[in-house]
Design a protein around this motif. Sequence first.
Motif, short mmCIF file in Angstrom:
data_model
loop_
_atom_site.label_atom_id
_atom_site.label_comp_id
_atom_site.label_asym_id
_atom_site.label_seq_id
_atom_site.Cartn_x
_atom_site.Cartn_y
_atom_site.Cartn_z
N ASP A 92 0.85 -1.18 0.00
CA ASP A 92 0.00 0.00 0.00
C ASP A 92 0.89 1.23 0.00
OD1 ASP A 92 -2.52 -1.26 0.07
OD2 ASP A 92 -2.27 -1.66 2.22
N LYS A 96 -1.77 4.70 -4.95
CA LYS A 96 -1.97 3.36 -5.48
C LYS A 96 -3.30 3.26 -6.23
CE LYS A 96 -2.69 -1.42 -3.96
NZ LYS A 96 -2.67 -2.37 -2.81
N ARG A 97 -4.35 3.80 -5.63
CA ARG A 97 -5.67 3.72 -6.27
C ARG A 97 -5.68 4.47 -7.60
NH1 ARG A 97 -9.75 0.54 -7.23
NH2 ARG A 97 -11.71 1.66 -7.57
N LEU A 98 -5.04 5.64 -7.62
CA LEU A 98 -4.96 6.41 -8.86
C LEU A 98 -4.19 5.64 -9.93
CD1 LEU A 98 -5.38 9.02 -10.47
CD2 LEU A 98 -3.28 9.90 -9.42
N GLN A 100 -3.96 2.40 -10.22
CA GLN A 100 -4.81 1.31 -10.71
C GLN A 100 -5.86 1.84 -11.70
OE1 GLN A 100 -6.00 -0.08 -6.78
NE2 GLN A 100 -4.88 -2.01 -7.10
N ILE A 101 -6.39 3.02 -11.41
CA ILE A 101 -7.38 3.61 -12.31
C ILE A 101 -6.75 3.96 -13.65
CG2 ILE A 101 -8.90 5.61 -12.66
CD1 ILE A 101 -9.41 5.61 -9.65
N SER A 155 -6.75 -11.45 -6.68
CA SER A 155 -7.81 -11.01 -5.78
C SER A 155 -8.38 -12.16 -4.96
CB SER A 155 -8.92 -10.34 -6.58
OG SER A 155 -9.55 -11.27 -7.45
#
Length: 261
Positions: A92, A96-98, A100-101, A155
């Motif tokens: 983490d 990270k989320r950005l 992945q997007i 996942s």
Amino acid sequence: MSNGFLTIAGRVWLLLILFFLYAPIFVMAAMSFNASQFYQLPFEFSTRWYEQLSGNAQILDAALRSVLIASATTLIATALGTAASVALFRYDFRGKRLLQILLFPPIAIPWLISGTAMLIFFFSVGIGRGTPAVIIGHVALALPYVIVTVSARLSSFDIALEEAARSMGANSWTVLRRVTLPWIMPGIVAGALFAFAVSFDQFVVSYFLALPGDTTLPVLIYTAIRQGFTPEINAISTIIIGISMALVLIAARYSRFGGER
């Protein structure tokens, strides 16, 4: 009665969609076995165009070049994509989320825009056009497919398996090789097949980045169609579609979108 009617209507609609999608392919494949150069009917079965194709050095050279480029793209994209997927799964960090997007826009952006942007960028950094540029461009397009496919498999991975292996004295490399990789191998295989299919079928980026004498098979087909259509194009197109569909079906069989096989 109402539910039965809706079920039948739904099946008919699905069949019509499938017919719309696959009828042109079936017609093209059938015409590749038609003896007439001008598609005259009645249909007369012949392998004439495949025999002529086997002696066409230009098409065979382009096909070999496409296979080599697709193989190199598959190796590079699979290695980088798998490493990125494992890193995104384990760690983490800020942004990270950005990140992945941002994996999804390259899939959605039209390849015409991507090819133009790559051509401008490669000339600005001194790479120019040629086989290395084509491979880099194909890797950039294939990476999101590999990362998404491997990440989907990860996942469903239980991190407790890695912790148990470490508690028994396994180092990080052993954990990766003996625990993590065997679990995500179906996703890696599926991602590799997607990468090969994307590279082998790629036209726009190859058209922009390949040198005139080093064209790939899709570019050669486009050029041949512009100069004058021959049934040999039907033959080679049928082969390409068959290979591509087989790779995608195998990839779908292995990936199962992260579920169990």
